[in-house]
Design an enzyme around this catalytic site. Structure first.
Site, PDB file in Angstrom:
ATOM      1  N   LYS A  49      33.315  31.546  48.664  1.00 16.19           N
ATOM      2  CA  LYS A  49      33.810  30.464  49.512  1.00 16.19           C
ATOM      3  C   LYS A  49      33.218  30.552  50.913  1.00 16.19           C
ATOM      4  CE  LYS A  49      38.212  29.202  49.442  1.00 16.19           C
ATOM      5  NZ  LYS A  49      39.667  29.156  49.712  1.00 16.19           N
ATOM      6  N   GLU A 104      29.726  42.143  49.069  1.00 16.14           N
ATOM      7  CA  GLU A 104      29.261  42.499  47.736  1.00 16.14           C
ATOM      8  C   GLU A 104      28.449  41.363  47.112  1.00 16.14           C
ATOM      9  OE1 GLU A 104      33.408  44.441  48.190  1.00 16.14           O
ATOM     10  OE2 GLU A 104      32.378  42.621  48.850  1.00 16.14           O
ATOM     11  N   GLY A 110      41.080  32.139  46.103  1.00 21.41           N
ATOM     12  CA  GLY A 110      40.124  32.669  45.142  1.00 21.41           C
ATOM     13  C   GLY A 110      40.729  32.996  43.796  1.00 21.41           C
ATOM     14  N   ARG A 111      41.920  33.619  43.784  1.00 26.81           N
ATOM     15  CA  ARG A 111      42.520  34.024  42.511  1.00 26.81           C
ATOM     16  C   ARG A 111      43.151  32.849  41.774  1.00 26.81           C
ATOM     17  NH1 ARG A 111      44.764  36.070  46.922  1.00 26.81           N
ATOM     18  NH2 ARG A 111      46.957  35.728  47.453  1.00 26.81           N
ATOM     19  N   GLU A 130      47.556  41.199  44.430  1.00 30.97           N
ATOM     20  CA  GLU A 130      47.005  40.672  45.672  1.00 30.97           C
ATOM     21  C   GLU A 130      47.898  39.590  46.256  1.00 30.97           C
ATOM     22  OE1 GLU A 130      42.557  40.345  46.793  1.00 30.97           O
ATOM     23  OE2 GLU A 130      43.083  38.334  46.112  1.00 30.97           O
ATOM     24  N   HIS A 138      47.380  54.722  21.058  1.00 30.16           N
ATOM     25  CA  HIS A 138      46.803  56.055  20.890  1.00 30.16           C
ATOM     26  C   HIS A 138      46.451  56.668  22.240  1.00 30.16           C
ATOM     27  CE1 HIS A 138      46.425  55.555  16.495  1.00 30.16           C
ATOM     28  NE2 HIS A 138      46.292  54.283  16.815  1.00 30.16           N
ATOM     29  N   LYS A 194      37.445  46.463  54.661  1.00 31.37           N
ATOM     30  CA  LYS A 194      36.192  45.773  54.947  1.00 31.37           C
ATOM     31  C   LYS A 194      35.742  46.056  56.380  1.00 31.37           C
ATOM     32  CE  LYS A 194      36.931  41.794  51.865  1.00 31.37           C
ATOM     33  NZ  LYS A 194      37.069  40.318  51.826  1.00 31.37           N
TER      34      LYS A 194
END
Length: 544
Positions: A200, A206, A261-262, A347, A378, A506
């Protein structure tokens, strides 16, 4: 609410009967505590609730601000008060967006234009009409993003694998670890590779670093500026930054401030999903989410799936002190769902102050974890069954499989249902002792082993059944968890749509990177300085 509801709920929690006793006393408990919507059935009868505690939780919901806040969200008000933004992601999955306006802007027209742009690009790619700089059709697409720009589409693409119909191969690059991009590009041809940078702000470190690395890869193979233009698109709201990178405006898909974003899977961020399953099936994903929206908006709280899940969540966190929740999809294709819900839930609601900045005295948001069944049986199910920890769990099972392999699905379902039953009823010492004796053990040996076979039971779980794992039902499932998180945020009186907690790391990474590049470190703590020194020494030796 002026009076805290948590003390009263804690008192009720201390008065609960065991789940075994609850089922023995109420032969219709499963019917009493179950609900369905959009084809999804929720059995929440294996929870530590009775009619009294459930009534109190329903009253909590009725007295809360869920309805007013939902109406404010639907009206486009700035319920994200710290960033002065609306949270209007539900509008992205509406079939009819004509006439949608926000702050005087024709949002409906913008959504339709975005859908048309995505559809046109996908049609070109599917038909082999999008050509690279050497005239060859695109065969591979690299989607570069992180967080909400990656987790949603990656999870949905994986979940809908049986619906894949794209001749173009898709690759996700989301981590700044160079191994990610390196492993992708070493098998690709830049002449036939398209890259879409999803950010955005077009400033996420990253994402931009990975995009720069891919751009340099193109240049190494002789691609000039015109070739870069042909091979790069973006999904961003920062047109100037994308243009400075070398992406033309015609190749920029819109992102809006009113979509976090999410919550962005339903926007251009969903392009990888539409690419892999086709735009018609992507429309079904939107339709399933919209159907769940309508259920959430119009259904009374007593029958409302998101509200029910939200109330159970706060019940365990704030009345029982539970700190985790397991998300256990009994579906290979849903194995990334826990990672997706981790971000959605943790978040959104991992906060320590309320919407007014006041310190919270109670916990919010569980630690979400899990994996596909039956793998977990397991591994960590041992802890679920026999430890003293109480970890509420959601078991998710699509009924109709995407294969025709004998009775695999019946065996999978048997394991799923058995786990919820075992968590609920456990195994008493007498039962374990009798089991050992029935196996032929002596009294002494049975008395030694039996305590190790005891499971306390009384461990809560939900079971969610989907008719099948189709785009429609996946859309409904995701929207259900979105609305659950929203309701819990309202009940805790927090802002579920900001994420300031991720900023500090950050901010600190910048000075540390400078130190790793040879600059002074005096302002850093001694531990960080020591780590930098050790890292730099080792990496310099490796490069020598």
């Amino acid at each position: 609410m002026s009076v805290s509801p948590w003390p009263a709920l804690k008192t009720l929690a201390a008065q609960q009967d065991s789940l075994r006793q609850a089922f023995d006393n109420d032969p219709v408990r499963a019917a009493r505590f179950s609900a369905s919507a959009c084809g999804i059935t929720l059995d929440y009868s294996k929870n530590l609730i009775n009619t009294q505690s459930w009534s109190a939780l329903q009253q909590l919901a009725a007295q809360s601000q869920i309805k007013p806040t939902l109406n404010a969200m639907l009206n486009g008000e700035c319920i994200n008060n710290t960033e002065h933004r609306a949270a209007w992601h539900m509008m992205l999955r509406k079939a009819d967006v004509n006439g949608l306006t926000l702050d005087g802007e024709d949002v409906g027209a913008q959504i339709l234009a975005c859908r048309a742009q995505v559809t046109a690009l996908i049609n070109q790619l599917h038909q082999g009409q999008y050509l690279g700089y050497s005239g060859k059709p695109i065969t591979d697409l690299i989607w570069v993003g992180i967080g909400g720009s990656l987790l949603g589409p990656q999870m949905a693409v994986e979940a809908l694998t049986p619906y894949h119909c794209s001749p173009v191969k898709l690759h996700f690059a989301g981590n700044i670890d160079g191994a990610v991009v390196s492993d992708i590009i070493k098998h690709l041809n830049p002449e036939t590779t398209l890259t879409i940078v999803a950010s955005k702000s077009f400033g996420t470190e990253e994402t931009i670093q990975n995009a720069l690395t891919i751009r340099q890869w193109f240049k190494q193979y002789g691609a000039d500026s015109a070739a870069i233009v042909q091979h790069f698109w973006a999904a961003s709201s920062n047109i100037s930054a994308a243009a400075e990178f070398g992406i033309i405006e015609q190749h920029i898909l819109p992102m809006w401030d009113w979509v976090g974003g999410r919550y962005s899977l339903w926007s251009a961020i969903g392009l990888p999903v539409a690419l892999m399953i086709g735009t018609e099936q992507f429309a079904q994903l939107l339709a399933g989410a919209e159907a769940m929206d309508q259920h959430f908006i119009h259904t009374p709280f007593s029958e409302n799936l998101p509200v029910t899940l939200a109330l159970l969540g706060v019940w365990y966190i704030n009345a029982y002190g539970c700190q985790a929740q397991a998300l256990l999809p009994y579906s290979h294709y849903l194995r990334l769902l826990p990672s997706y819900v981790q971000q959605l839930d943790m978040e959104s609601n991992g906060k320590s102050v309320d919407v007014n900045g006041r310190i919270l005295t109670e916990a919010t948001a569980p630690v979400i974890w899990g994996d596909a069944g039956t793998n977990g049986q397991h591994a960590y199910h041992q802890l679920l069954h026999q430890s003293r920890l109480v970890v509420p769990a959601d078991f998710i099972l699509p009924i109709k499989p995407a294969h025709n392999l004998g009775d695999h699905q019946q065996r999978l379902a048997a394991h799923c249902f058995a786990q919820t039953q075992a968590l609920m009823q456990g195994k008493t010492l007498d039962e374990a002792m009798n089991e050992c004796l029935a196996d032929g053990m002596t009294d002494t040996d049975a008395a030694m082993l039996a305590p190790h076979k005891v499971s306390p039971g009384n461990k809560p779980s939900n079971t969610l059944l989907l008719p099948e794992l189709s785009p429609y039902y996946l859309g409904a499932l995701i929207a259900m968890y979105e609305h659950k998180v929203f309701c819990q945020g309202v009940l805790w009186h927090i802002n579920s749509f900001d994420q300031w907690g991720v900023e500090l790391g950050k901010q600190l990474s910048g000075p540390i990177y400078q130190a790793l590049s040879g600059n002074r470190t005096e302002t850093l703590d001694s531990s960080t300085q020591a780590l930098i020194k050790l890292f730099s020494h080792q990496i310099n030796n490796n490069n020598a």
